[in-house]
Motif scaffolding. Sequence first.
Motif, short mmCIF file in Angstrom:
data_model
loop_
_atom_site.label_atom_id
_atom_site.label_comp_id
_atom_site.label_asym_id
_atom_site.label_seq_id
_atom_site.Cartn_x
_atom_site.Cartn_y
_atom_site.Cartn_z
N TYR A 79 43.44 41.90 38.08
CA TYR A 79 43.22 40.53 37.62
C TYR A 79 41.72 40.24 37.60
O TYR A 79 40.95 40.81 38.38
CB TYR A 79 43.88 39.51 38.56
N GLN A 139 39.16 36.98 38.10
CA GLN A 139 39.11 35.60 38.57
C GLN A 139 37.70 35.06 38.39
O GLN A 139 36.77 35.46 39.09
CB GLN A 139 39.55 35.49 40.04
N LYS A 167 38.85 29.71 38.87
CA LYS A 167 40.02 29.39 39.68
C LYS A 167 41.15 30.41 39.47
O LYS A 167 41.38 31.25 40.29
CB LYS A 167 40.51 27.98 39.33
N ALA A 168 41.84 30.29 38.33
CA ALA A 168 43.06 31.08 38.14
C ALA A 168 42.76 32.54 37.86
O ALA A 168 42.03 32.86 36.93
CB ALA A 168 43.88 30.51 36.98
N PRO A 169 43.30 33.46 38.65
CA PRO A 169 43.22 34.87 38.27
C PRO A 169 43.95 35.08 36.95
O PRO A 169 45.07 34.60 36.77
CB PRO A 169 43.94 35.59 39.41
N LEU A 186 40.26 41.44 41.00
CA LEU A 186 41.25 41.62 42.04
C LEU A 186 42.21 42.74 41.67
O LEU A 186 42.65 42.84 40.53
CB LEU A 186 42.05 40.34 42.24
#
Lengths: 112, 115
Positions: A36, A38, A41-43, A88
């Motif tokens: 992911y 990031q 905020k949102a991955p 991530l």
Amino acid sequence: EDKVVQSPLSLVVHEGDTVTLNCSYEVTNFRSLLWYKQEKKAPTFLFMLTSSGIEKKSGRLSSILDKKELFSILNITATQTGDSAVYLCAEHSGAGSYQLTFGKGTKLSVIP
Amino acid sequence: ETGVTQTPRHLVMGMTNKKSLKCEQHLGHNAMYWYKQSAKKPLELMFVYNFKEQTENNSVPSRFSPECPNSSHLFLHLHTLQPEDSALYLCASSLTRGADYNEQFFGPGTRLTVL
């Protein structure tokens, strides 16, 4: 002990450089490995890998899994400032489990 | 806004307050998740709901109380929180029915500060 280990934890590169981010994981009941990105905020989902040796590619990003050595790499070529983010890695393991185990992430900073 | 939405985006509360975080997914998924993201720590899974049933609770203190009225909505009720609970709370959803793999989609998060 962390089950998903990412390295390096942070990295600063210049625009145009190529970077390789690493993720190692534990093998117990492995099902898939996910990457992911990031930014704020949102991955946001990048890749899901389930088979060894098959490269997944999206533009300048690519990723591959090595199930024998228990690691994955994420490559970014010709980096741009917009690639600056925390990347991530997460492992999905366990039959019947919906849990993803995340690493601490690699913070990538791309400077002009 | 499409995908996974969360409200509020920012929340400041005292230790004696009661508040709730809301998550909604518009993706037709059947599983929903709450994660906590603190500085310099991995994303920590808190709760999992699959078809409205709680399937995982990762030893979360009782001051966090989840609620899942249907597959599209997820709440996290907060009361008597501690300052160390300040973090980014992320909601995610995925399609697990008939799926071998668990690709989760995340909302933008609620930045919670406990004073």
